[in-house]
Design a protein around this motif. Structure first.
Motif, PDB file in Angstrom:
ATOM      1  N   ALA A  70      12.010   6.716  -7.539  1.00  0.00           N
ATOM      2  CA  ALA A  70      11.134   6.071  -6.566  1.00  0.00           C
ATOM      3  C   ALA A  70       9.908   5.457  -7.242  1.00  0.00           C
ATOM      4  CB  ALA A  70      10.702   7.070  -5.492  1.00  0.00           C
ATOM      5  N   VAL A  71       9.320   6.173  -8.198  1.00  0.00           N
ATOM      6  CA  VAL A  71       8.141   5.661  -8.905  1.00  0.00           C
ATOM      7  C   VAL A  71       8.508   4.421  -9.725  1.00  0.00           C
ATOM      8  CG1 VAL A  71       6.455   6.171 -10.719  1.00  0.00           C
ATOM      9  CG2 VAL A  71       6.965   7.883  -8.962  1.00  0.00           C
ATOM     10  N   GLN A  77       8.545  -3.242  -8.270  1.00  0.00           N
ATOM     11  CA  GLN A  77       8.298  -4.132  -7.150  1.00  0.00           C
ATOM     12  C   GLN A  77       6.847  -4.598  -7.119  1.00  0.00           C
ATOM     13  OE1 GLN A  77       8.884  -6.576  -4.061  1.00  0.00           O
ATOM     14  NE2 GLN A  77      10.536  -5.481  -5.088  1.00  0.00           N
ATOM     15  N   LEU A  78       5.906  -3.685  -7.397  1.00  0.00           N
ATOM     16  CA  LEU A  78       4.493  -4.065  -7.435  1.00  0.00           C
ATOM     17  C   LEU A  78       4.217  -5.063  -8.556  1.00  0.00           C
ATOM     18  CD1 LEU A  78       2.894  -0.570  -6.751  1.00  0.00           C
ATOM     19  CD2 LEU A  78       2.769  -2.571  -5.243  1.00  0.00           C
ATOM     20  N   ALA A  79       4.841  -4.869  -9.701  1.00  0.00           N
ATOM     21  CA  ALA A  79       4.657  -5.811 -10.814  1.00  0.00           C
ATOM     22  C   ALA A  79       5.182  -7.192 -10.440  1.00  0.00           C
ATOM     23  CB  ALA A  79       5.364  -5.292 -12.062  1.00  0.00           C
ATOM     24  N   VAL A 113       3.569   5.562  -6.187  1.00  0.00           N
ATOM     25  CA  VAL A 113       3.278   5.630  -7.614  1.00  0.00           C
ATOM     26  C   VAL A 113       2.259   6.726  -7.909  1.00  0.00           C
ATOM     27  CG1 VAL A 113       2.250   4.369  -9.548  1.00  0.00           C
ATOM     28  CG2 VAL A 113       3.894   3.228  -8.030  1.00  0.00           C
ATOM     29  N   ALA A 114       1.326   6.924  -7.003  1.00  0.00           N
ATOM     30  CA  ALA A 114       0.243   7.884  -7.234  1.00  0.00           C
ATOM     31  C   ALA A 114       0.633   9.321  -6.924  1.00  0.00           C
ATOM     32  CB  ALA A 114      -0.971   7.494  -6.394  1.00  0.00           C
ATOM     33  N   GLU A 115       1.736   9.518  -6.190  1.00  0.00           N
ATOM     34  CA  GLU A 115       2.136  10.871  -5.802  1.00  0.00           C
ATOM     35  C   GLU A 115       2.689  11.640  -7.008  1.00  0.00           C
ATOM     36  OE1 GLU A 115       2.429  13.058  -2.901  1.00  0.00           O
ATOM     37  OE2 GLU A 115       0.651  11.829  -2.673  1.00  0.00           O
ATOM     38  N   PRO A 116       2.093  12.783  -7.370  1.00  0.00           N
ATOM     39  CA  PRO A 116       2.537  13.507  -8.575  1.00  0.00           C
ATOM     40  C   PRO A 116       3.926  14.109  -8.466  1.00  0.00           C
ATOM     41  CG  PRO A 116       0.871  14.765  -7.385  1.00  0.00           C
ATOM     42  CD  PRO A 116       0.917  13.417  -6.747  1.00  0.00           C
ATOM     43  N   GLU A 117       4.409  14.404  -7.263  1.00  0.00           N
ATOM     44  CA  GLU A 117       5.711  15.051  -7.099  1.00  0.00           C
ATOM     45  C   GLU A 117       6.819  14.061  -6.751  1.00  0.00           C
ATOM     46  OE1 GLU A 117       6.102  18.235  -7.811  1.00  0.00           O
ATOM     47  OE2 GLU A 117       3.956  18.339  -8.262  1.00  0.00           O
ATOM     48  N   ASP A 139       0.829  -1.209   0.000  1.00  0.00           N
ATOM     49  CA  ASP A 139       0.000   0.000   0.000  1.00  0.00           C
ATOM     50  C   ASP A 139       0.862   1.255   0.000  1.00  0.00           C
ATOM     51  OD1 ASP A 139       0.923  -0.352   2.572  1.00  0.00           O
ATOM     52  OD2 ASP A 139      -1.034  -0.116   3.547  1.00  0.00           O
ATOM     53  N   TYR A 140       2.038   1.189   0.617  1.00  0.00           N
ATOM     54  CA  TYR A 140       2.943   2.339   0.600  1.00  0.00           C
ATOM     55  C   TYR A 140       3.535   2.521  -0.792  1.00  0.00           C
ATOM     56  CZ  TYR A 140       6.379   5.709   2.327  1.00  0.00           C
ATOM     57  OH  TYR A 140       7.115   6.846   2.540  1.00  0.00           O
ATOM     58  N   LEU A 141       3.886   1.423  -1.458  1.00  0.00           N
ATOM     59  CA  LEU A 141       4.396   1.513  -2.817  1.00  0.00           C
ATOM     60  C   LEU A 141       3.340   2.079  -3.765  1.00  0.00           C
ATOM     61  CD1 LEU A 141       6.342  -1.872  -3.121  1.00  0.00           C
ATOM     62  CD2 LEU A 141       7.271   0.403  -2.616  1.00  0.00           C
ATOM     63  N   GLU A 142       2.100   1.686  -3.580  1.00  0.00           N
ATOM     64  CA  GLU A 142       1.009   2.218  -4.409  1.00  0.00           C
ATOM     65  C   GLU A 142       0.846   3.716  -4.181  1.00  0.00           C
ATOM     66  OE1 GLU A 142      -2.077  -0.337  -3.092  1.00  0.00           O
ATOM     67  OE2 GLU A 142      -1.483  -1.998  -4.410  1.00  0.00           O
ATOM     68  N   TRP A 143       1.037   4.154  -2.942  1.00  0.00           N
ATOM     69  CA  TRP A 143       0.981   5.593  -2.661  1.00  0.00           C
ATOM     70  C   TRP A 143       2.106   6.321  -3.390  1.00  0.00           C
ATOM     71  CZ3 TRP A 143       4.787   8.430  -0.003  1.00  0.00           C
ATOM     72  CH2 TRP A 143       4.464   9.773   0.228  1.00  0.00           C
TER      73      TRP A 143
END
Length: 269
Positions: free
Chosen positions: A242-243, A249-251, A233-237, A227-231
Motif C-alpha cells: 500500500a505504501v 501515485q503521488l509521484a 504513506v505516513a502510517e507506520p503499520e 490526502d488519503y494517499l499521503e495518510w
C-alpha cells in the motif's frame, strides 16, 4: 498510471552474452507452517520459451517433510496425505533437478524463500498487476477466469490434476506468464529488456490497482484522493504494498502538477 512497466535503469553492455528465453515456472505445496518451520512437500514445474510461447518439460515430485506436521488448513487446500508422501525423497535431493537460471512463480516470494534456488526470479502476481490492472482479482485462478487465460494448449498437461497441486498451478502460471509477456514485451526493446524490467518489478512491493481496505476500498488508485494517499504513506503499520503504491501515485501526480485531484480529473485518469 502510464508507467506501470517502466524501463529498468541499466546500461547495455557491448559484450553481453545472449539471454536465454527459457523460464522455469515453478510451484510448491508446503506443510503450511511459518517460514522457519515449514517444509516443502511437493514441487512442480514446466518450462516456458518466451521466444516461441512453447510450454514443455513438466516435472513433479513429492518431498519428505522430515517430521514437520502438515497443518489442517494446508491439507484442506492441497489434499496431500501422509500416505502420498511415503517413500518421497528428502527435500535436498528432490529440489536438485529443478535448478536453472530463471524462475517464475505466482507469489514468488513464497516459493523462493522455501526452495532457496539461486537465479533470477519473476513474480507473475506482481507482473499481472501491471499487465492487467483492471482485472477484478489477481489470484491465479481469478486471473485464469477474468483475463481470461486460454488453457486449451495445455489440456494434456492438466489432465488428471486439480488446482492447488504444484504441477497444475505451475502449468496455469506458465500460461499466465506467456499472456503477460504478450502484453508487456511490446513495450520493451528486446527480451533482455523485458527480463530486466520484469525482475525489477518482481523485487519491488506489489503495485496495487485498487485499495483493499478503508473508505476507498475497491476504488482504483488513480481515483483515491491525494490526502488519503499521503495518510497511507505516513502510517507506520501500513503494508509495504500500500505504501509503495501510494508513493508511486503521488509521484505521478507531482509530475503532472496535481495535488487535490478534483473529481473531474480523477475520472479522466
Amino acid at each position: 498510471m502510464n508507467d506501470l512497466f517502466p524501463p529498468a535503469p541499466t546500461m547495455p553492455g557491448l559484450f553481453d552474452s545472449p539471454v536465454s528465453p527459457m523460464v522455469r515456472i515453478i510451484d510448491t505445496e508446503t506443510a503450511g507452517q511459518k517460514l522457519a518451520e515449514d517444509a516443502v512437500i511437493e514441487i512442480g514445474s514446466v518450462d516456458l520459451d518466451l521466444s516461441t510461447g512453447a510450454i514443455s518439460n513438466p516435472m513433479q515430485t513429492f518431498c519428505d517433510p522430515a517430521g514437520v506436521p502438515i497443518s489442517p488448513g494446508a491439507r484442506k487446500v492441497h489434499h496431500i496425505t501422509d500416505e502420498m508422501l511415503a517413500g518421497a525423497p528428502p527435500f535436498a535431493e528432490a529440489v536438485r533437478p529443478f535448478a536453472t537460471e530463471t524462475y517464475a512463480a505466482q507469489r514468488a516470494d513464497f516459493d523462493r524463500s522455501r526452495l532457496r534456488l539461486t537465479g533470477r526470479w519473476l513474480c507473475t502476481y506482481k507482473l499481472a498487476l501491471r499487465a492487467f490492472p483492471d482485472v477484478r482479482a489477481h489470484g491465479l485462478q481469478s486471473l485464469v477466469k477474468y483475463v481470461p487465460l486460454d488453457l486449451s494448449s495445455v489440456d494434456g498437461m492438466l489432465a488428471g490434476l486439480h488446482p492447488h497441486r504444484a504441477l497444475f498451478d505451475a502449468v496455469c502460471t506458465a500460461v499466465l506468464l506467456r499472456r503477460i509477456a504478450d502484453e508487456l514485451m511490446p513495450r520493451c526493446h528486446d527480451l533482455r529488456d523485458f527480463l530486466e524490467r520484469a525482475e525489477r518489478a518482481s523485487n519491488e512491493p506489489a503495485l496495487l490497482a485498487k485499495l483493499r481496505f478503508g473508505r476507498h476500498k475497491g476504488v482504483p488508485i488513480a481515483e483515491v484522493p491525494s490526502d488519503y494517499l499521503e495518510w497511507l504513506v505516513a502510517e507506520p503499520e501500513m503494508s509495504a504494498d500500500a505504501v509503495f503504491t501510494a508513493r508511486r501515485q503521488l509521484a505521478l501526480r507531482r509530475v503532472r502538477g496535481e495535488r487535490a485531484l478534483p473529481q473531474a480529473a480523477r475520472t479522466a485518469l
